[in-house]
Design a protein around this motif. Structure first.
Motif, PDB file in Angstrom:
ATOM      1  N   MET A   1     -14.154  -7.773  12.174  1.00  0.00           N
ATOM      2  CA  MET A   1     -12.599  -7.492  12.027  1.00  0.00           C
ATOM      3  C   MET A   1     -12.382  -6.506  10.972  1.00  0.00           C
ATOM      4  O   MET A   1     -12.001  -6.788   9.575  1.00  0.00           O
ATOM      5  CB  MET A   1     -11.292  -8.777  11.988  1.00  0.00           C
ATOM      6  N   VAL A   2     -11.032  -5.580  10.698  1.00  0.00           N
ATOM      7  CA  VAL A   2     -10.540  -5.072   9.418  1.00  0.00           C
ATOM      8  C   VAL A   2      -9.165  -5.033   9.560  1.00  0.00           C
ATOM      9  O   VAL A   2      -8.252  -4.330  10.390  1.00  0.00           O
ATOM     10  CB  VAL A   2     -11.261  -3.042  10.055  1.00  0.00           C
ATOM     11  N   SER A   3      -8.964  -5.510   8.933  1.00  0.00           N
ATOM     12  CA  SER A   3      -7.265  -5.327   8.248  1.00  0.00           C
ATOM     13  C   SER A   3      -6.961  -4.136   8.037  1.00  0.00           C
ATOM     14  O   SER A   3      -7.567  -3.676   7.004  1.00  0.00           O
ATOM     15  CB  SER A   3      -7.110  -6.890   7.833  1.00  0.00           C
ATOM     16  N   GLN A   4      -5.799  -4.004   8.330  1.00  0.00           N
ATOM     17  CA  GLN A   4      -5.117  -3.052   7.687  1.00  0.00           C
ATOM     18  C   GLN A   4      -4.303  -3.310   6.830  1.00  0.00           C
ATOM     19  O   GLN A   4      -3.108  -4.235   7.025  1.00  0.00           O
ATOM     20  CB  GLN A   4      -4.274  -1.886   9.115  1.00  0.00           C
ATOM     21  N   LYS A   5      -4.244  -2.563   5.148  1.00  0.00           N
ATOM     22  CA  LYS A   5      -3.006  -3.491   4.339  1.00  0.00           C
ATOM     23  C   LYS A   5      -1.409  -2.147   5.051  1.00  0.00           C
ATOM     24  O   LYS A   5      -1.627  -1.992   5.444  1.00  0.00           O
ATOM     25  CB  LYS A   5      -3.347  -2.931   3.307  1.00  0.00           C
ATOM     26  N   GLN A   7       2.328  -1.897   3.275  1.00  0.00           N
ATOM     27  CA  GLN A   7       2.519  -1.415   2.638  1.00  0.00           C
ATOM     28  C   GLN A   7       3.537  -2.635   1.696  1.00  0.00           C
ATOM     29  O   GLN A   7       4.329  -3.202   2.047  1.00  0.00           O
ATOM     30  CB  GLN A   7       3.820  -0.356   2.274  1.00  0.00           C
ATOM     31  N   ARG A   8       3.906  -2.934   0.424  1.00  0.00           N
ATOM     32  CA  ARG A   8       4.659  -4.119  -0.051  1.00  0.00           C
ATOM     33  C   ARG A   8       5.950  -3.551  -0.641  1.00  0.00           C
ATOM     34  O   ARG A   8       5.878  -2.264  -1.017  1.00  0.00           O
ATOM     35  CB  ARG A   8       3.775  -4.560  -1.774  1.00  0.00           C
ATOM     36  N   MET A  90      -2.090   2.041 -12.979  1.00  0.00           N
ATOM     37  CA  MET A  90      -3.491   2.030 -12.476  1.00  0.00           C
ATOM     38  C   MET A  90      -4.104   2.179 -13.380  1.00  0.00           C
ATOM     39  O   MET A  90      -5.342   1.706 -12.933  1.00  0.00           O
ATOM     40  CB  MET A  90      -3.639   2.560 -11.194  1.00  0.00           C
ATOM     41  N   PHE A  98       2.291  -7.193 -11.087  1.00  0.00           N
ATOM     42  CA  PHE A  98       3.191  -7.106 -10.317  1.00  0.00           C
ATOM     43  C   PHE A  98       2.363  -6.142  -8.932  1.00  0.00           C
ATOM     44  O   PHE A  98       2.372  -5.530  -7.921  1.00  0.00           O
ATOM     45  CB  PHE A  98       3.990  -5.578 -10.163  1.00  0.00           C
ATOM     46  N   PRO A  99       2.153  -7.590  -8.655  1.00  0.00           N
ATOM     47  CA  PRO A  99       0.906  -7.644  -7.510  1.00  0.00           C
ATOM     48  C   PRO A  99       1.322  -7.257  -6.119  1.00  0.00           C
ATOM     49  O   PRO A  99       0.943  -7.382  -4.716  1.00  0.00           O
ATOM     50  CB  PRO A  99      -0.059  -9.013  -7.325  1.00  0.00           C
ATOM     51  N   SER A 101       5.036  -5.434  -5.810  1.00  0.00           N
ATOM     52  CA  SER A 101       5.673  -4.576  -5.955  1.00  0.00           C
ATOM     53  C   SER A 101       5.105  -3.002  -5.435  1.00  0.00           C
ATOM     54  O   SER A 101       3.448  -3.497  -5.442  1.00  0.00           O
ATOM     55  CB  SER A 101       5.222  -4.315  -6.789  1.00  0.00           C
ATOM     56  N   GLU A 102       6.134  -2.721  -4.933  1.00  0.00           N
ATOM     57  CA  GLU A 102       5.374  -0.927  -4.366  1.00  0.00           C
ATOM     58  C   GLU A 102       5.329   0.028  -5.781  1.00  0.00           C
ATOM     59  O   GLU A 102       5.975  -0.379  -6.509  1.00  0.00           O
ATOM     60  CB  GLU A 102       6.162  -0.308  -3.684  1.00  0.00           C
ATOM     61  N   ILE A 103       3.676   0.461  -6.159  1.00  0.00           N
ATOM     62  CA  ILE A 103       3.463   1.307  -7.296  1.00  0.00           C
ATOM     63  C   ILE A 103       3.817   2.156  -6.494  1.00  0.00           C
ATOM     64  O   ILE A 103       2.837   2.921  -5.321  1.00  0.00           O
ATOM     65  CB  ILE A 103       1.880   1.107  -7.172  1.00  0.00           C
ATOM     66  N   GLU A 104       3.676   3.396  -7.372  1.00  0.00           N
ATOM     67  CA  GLU A 104       4.227   4.931  -7.740  1.00  0.00           C
ATOM     68  C   GLU A 104       3.354   5.748  -8.782  1.00  0.00           C
ATOM     69  O   GLU A 104       3.254   5.765 -10.119  1.00  0.00           O
ATOM     70  CB  GLU A 104       5.369   5.627  -7.147  1.00  0.00           C
ATOM     71  N   PRO A 105       1.468   6.485  -8.609  1.00  0.00           N
ATOM     72  CA  PRO A 105       1.367   6.517  -9.917  1.00  0.00           C
ATOM     73  C   PRO A 105       1.841   7.495 -10.460  1.00  0.00           C
ATOM     74  O   PRO A 105       3.155   8.211  -9.922  1.00  0.00           O
ATOM     75  CB  PRO A 105      -0.035   7.541  -8.436  1.00  0.00           C
TER      76      PRO A 105
END
Lengths: 214, 214
Positions: A1-5, A7-8, A90, A98-99, A101-105
């Motif tokens: 089974m592949v879980s699709q992650k 978005q936080r 990252m 912030f595990p 939170s939404e993160i942007e590069p």
């Protein structure tokens, strides 16, 4: 089974703000700043934000050292709060705190250095010796045919870092050293290990290590 | 003797344009587009430029495959010409073709993937298997305690890439797979090697490899 992650989507949001100059701010960072109620960032990034009048939000300077962790806990789940991470969140940045939170590069100092010295980031390893003694890995990586981008301990001068590299690596190396990338004080050096043995320069350092061409 | 490197200043200039969406354009890219006479980029990036009316310059689409190299030679030393590299010019990008040009970084698909999966880029290696068989390096890198970001062959499906990883690596692995980051079709999967053995999905892929947590 592949879980699709999934978005936080929790506050605060964490965004990369580039290595120092607002030239490397992204469009998503600029639009987030307009929406923000509170912006938390290093003093250098806050200065850049003020220079370009990027936001009406309350600006809070990130504390340094041990106080940082305590402070980051106080802003957990604060709405419309944006935490800016110098460089990329990252790449030795604030993302790890912030595990949820939404993160942007953002553009990291490694990328600006690679552009300045015209060296690839692919087929390379990116290691930091700030919290871990990673110097022993350099010779293994070079033997594998990879180049190395090292983010060394901030308090050490160039000569101190290069001596640590030299004592761990048996190969003949060529080093490119970028300091304070994107700032007015930006400087770039290239040479052999021996060339740097007496260079007492310091600043925000990225060290690129490759086998000597000769 | 330490030589200080000099900034390059020849045309064309090469700029990173992010993984696909204009949300990741940098301020320096936007101001360069305003100044440009000619802009060369992939069709996806040109679409984004048109969508936000970023420039009045002539827009030229980068040819694909073998024609690319010939084309890049025709624009050497053309003034006010900007070559946009999808992602970052130094992460398997166009930077290597312009040794005399000024280069500016952009957000790479690896960075957007790292932000989505909340994994560090430091203490990692970035390898591409597009032009080199780099699969054999993965187990050595994992043994060194590094994670791996792999940019695989574009024509292979997820299951085909994962089978190549599995046949080269003796460790139990956990994989995160980001496809088409920053586009409407963006998707992210996580699982073990076995989980991906039958996933025939494809697109612009970044594969993050770490030891299995169990």
């Amino acid at each position: 089974m592949v879980s699709q992650k999934v978005q936080r989507n929790f506050w605060p949001k964490v965004l990369g703000a580039g290595p120092g100059s607002s030239k490397y701010f992204t469009t998503i960072l600029l639009s987030s700043l307009k929406d923000a109620e509170t912006v938390v960032a290093s003093s250098r990034i806050l200065q850049e934000i003020k220079k370009i009048s990027a936001t009406d939000a309350e600006l809070i300077e990130l504390p340094k050292g041990g106080e940082l962790y305590e402070f980051l806990n106080t802003i957990k789940s604060k709405e419309r709060t944006y935490v800016l991470s110098t460089g990329d969140p990252m790449v030795s940045g604030l993302g790890k705190f912030f595990p949820e939170s939404e993160i942007e590069p953002g553009i990291s100092s490694i990328q600006k250095c690679a552009s300045l010295i015209h060296k690839p980031i692919n087929d390379s390893a990116i290691i930091s010796s700030r919290y871990k003694n990673n110097y022993g890995k350099i010779s293994h990586l070079i033997a594998l045919g990879l180049n190395v981008y090292l983010l060394p301990e901030p308090e050490l001068t160039v000569s101190e870092v290069v001596k640590k590299i030299a004592s761990n690596v048996g190969y003949k190396l060529r080093l490119h050293i970028c300091i304070d990338v994107s700032l007015d004080t930006e400087r770039v050096y290239v040479g052999s290990v021996e060339d740097f043995m007496n260079l007492d320069d310091n600043g925000l350092k990225v060290i690129f290590v490759e086998p000597s061409p000769s």
